[in-house]
Design an enzyme around this catalytic site. Structure first.
Site, PDB file in Angstrom:
ATOM      1  N   ASN A   1     -27.830  -1.045  72.814  1.00  0.00           N
ATOM      2  CA  ASN A   1     -28.409  -1.117  71.459  1.00  0.00           C
ATOM      3  C   ASN A   1     -28.197   0.221  70.757  1.00  0.00           C
ATOM      4  O   ASN A   1     -27.672   1.163  71.341  1.00  0.00           O
ATOM      5  CB  ASN A   1     -29.893  -1.504  71.531  1.00  0.00           C
ATOM      6  CG  ASN A   1     -30.704  -0.498  72.321  1.00  0.00           C
ATOM      7  OD1 ASN A   1     -30.842   0.643  71.917  1.00  0.00           O
ATOM      8  ND2 ASN A   1     -31.216  -0.923  73.478  1.00  0.00           N
ATOM      9  N   ARG A   2     -28.594   0.299  69.503  1.00  0.00           N
ATOM     10  CA  ARG A   2     -28.246   1.450  68.669  1.00  0.00           C
ATOM     11  C   ARG A   2     -29.235   2.608  68.770  1.00  0.00           C
ATOM     12  O   ARG A   2     -29.119   3.570  68.029  1.00  0.00           O
ATOM     13  CB  ARG A   2     -28.156   1.015  67.198  1.00  0.00           C
ATOM     14  CG  ARG A   2     -27.058   0.027  66.917  1.00  0.00           C
ATOM     15  CD  ARG A   2     -27.013  -0.296  65.427  1.00  0.00           C
ATOM     16  NE  ARG A   2     -26.164  -1.437  65.179  1.00  0.00           N
ATOM     17  CZ  ARG A   2     -24.837  -1.391  65.124  1.00  0.00           C
ATOM     18  NH1 ARG A   2     -24.226  -0.239  65.309  1.00  0.00           N
ATOM     19  NH2 ARG A   2     -24.151  -2.481  64.907  1.00  0.00           N
TER      20      ARG A   2
END
Ligand code: FMN
Length: 435
Positions: free
Chosen positions: A220-221
């Site tokens: 994920n970011r």
């Protein structure tokens, strides 16, 4: 104060004699617990004459008083100086093969260790790993000084001077938890309020990665910035902080090492399973657990050992996902330490059915955490940007605070909400259990 002075077997044991005198002159009751090797360097008569108490490495002496349990339980502070490579290894492994290691296992008070050994031993990966393990469990390990060692050689590994060890150890009890070789009393002129002094805090930061094969992952970011700011803010407010870091972005990883509120221990993890183990291990002694990491909800059911190959003309195999454990909900359910405050983070997006806050409120009720910090993510907000905008809700889903600004400012605002929820002083609790 009741102090146990552990001494293990290095030449620097002679400096522990001076440390004992210093602590006695300051009015403390000191029980020396030497190892068998330490007694070959400095004999029991010296320890007993200067402390006024028996000095033995044996668990089978004075058995009616159960010393292997009683000494640790009754102590306000345990200081081990010098701590040999062997003693660090035995303590990290949780051994109880003499009176000192048994005492370390039963102590619930602050534990300070001052290692001393040759540079090669200090820098060996086994010793490095043992020190990291001990720090992750909340032991204050003082960095050795650099200088003349036992022989003609010099380098890091030298025991700091007795007055430095005494000041650093007593500062830990007074609630100033950061110690280093030169840092006795460090933090006296620190800016932020020391309202987390003496507290143990675990913060997870970053985003977990779940392997698809040896080269690919589902991630994920999250950069880890907000979690790292929370760890730094807690350290600056006096807490002993363990940061569980999942794949921090390089600029955030650099921030962990930057001066000012650096965490005491950093445990690097990659997957949700590793993060879960690391957080739960550190949470066993923590007053507060903050789960700021973005944890993958799902992972591939199978991750082959070899890279998945592209076969011309043949489409990819579907990736079957299975659910990961809900680390936050488990922590809230299990409360690994009585009175522990559990704080979660919810990175949410609004949708056609509910706003960001509505999703956050529902999540707060579902997870059972004491507080949930809700922030909107996506479109330049939340992940990997410098500013944040959060709403803090309690376990019932009621809004208790809002904060916006840099991630450092938001971190302080979150601690302002958490601090009043942390139970009364640890030293009162310790005094209660020691009776
Ligand atoms: C002269 C001498 C000096 C030593 N100095 C150290 C030392 O400074 N640090 C260390 O880790 N081990 C040192 N050792 C090795 C330890 O004494 C040995 O590992 C011992 O098993 C440690 O036992 P303990 O940890 O139970 O005290 C030394 C040994 C000798 C003979």
């Amino acid at each position: 104060m009741r102090i146990v002075l552990g001494v293990s077997g290095g030449v620097a044991a002679y400096k522990a004699v001076l440390l004992l005198r210093l602590l006695r002159e300051q009015g403390h009751r000191v029980r020396v617990v030497p190892t068998a090797s330490a007694l070959r360097f400095v004999g029991a008569p010296t320890w007993e004459a200067l402390s006024g108490e028996p000095a033995t490495d044996q668990v089978f002496e004075d058995v009616e008083h159960v010393p292997h349990v009683a000494l640790g339980q009754g102590a306000d502070l345990v200081v081990v100086a010098p701590a040999t490579a062997d003693l660090l290894a035995r303590a990290a492994a949780g051994r109880a093969d003499d009176l000192l290691t048994s005492t370390l296992l039963t102590a619930r008070c602050p534990v300070v260790m001052a290692p001393a050994m040759h540079t090669e031993m200090w820098e060996h990966p086994a010793t490095v790993a043992n020190v990291a393990t001990l720090r992750a469990r909340g032991v204050h390990v003082i960095e050795p000084a650099s200088g003349r060692l036992t022989g003609a050689d010099t380098g890091p590994g030298r025991l700091p001077e007795p007055d430095e060890i005494a000041r650093a150890a007593l500062a830990v009890v007074a609630g100033v938890s950061r110690v280093d070789a030169a840092g006795a009393g460090a933090g006296a002129d620190r800016g932020p309020a020391q309202d987390l002094a003496g507290r143990r805090v675990v913060v997870s930061a970053g985003g977990t990665r779940e392997p698809i094969d040896p080269v690919r992952f589902i991630g994920n970011r999250s950069s880890g910035r907000q979690g790292v700011e929370l760890a730094r803010a807690a350290a600056a407010r006096g807490a002993h902080v363990t940061l569980v870091a999942a794949n921090l972005s390089p600029d955030v990883a650099a921030l962990v090492r930057a001066p000012g509120g650096v965490p005491d221990a950093v445990v690097e993890v990659e997957t949700t399973a590793q993060l879960r183990d690391a957080v739960r291990s550190a949470a066993a002694t923590a007053d507060v657990v903050v789960m700021a990491a973005a944890v993958a909800d799902f992972r591939p059911a199978h991750a082959p050992d070899a890279k998945i190959k592209k076969v011309p003309g043949q489409g990819p195999e579907p990736i079957v996902l299975v659910e990961n454990p809900d680390v936050l909900a488990e922590l809230a359910r299990d409360r690994l330490r009585p009175g522990q405050v559990v704080v979660g983070f919810a990175a949410e997006t609004g949708d056609a059915h509910a706003s960001v806050l509505d999703h956050g409120r529902a999540k707060a009720r579902r997870k059972g955490a004491d507080l949930l910090v809700v922030n909107a993510v996506g479109e330049g907000r939340g992940f990997a940007v410098d500013a944040n905008d959060v709403t803090v809700v309690d376990g019932a889903g009621d809004v208790v605070a809002t904060a916006s600004g840099s991630k450092g400012e938001v971190a302080d605002a979150v601690w302002d909400v958490v601090v009043p929820r942390v139970a009364s002083p640890t030293r009162d609790e310790r005094a209660g259990t020691a009776e």
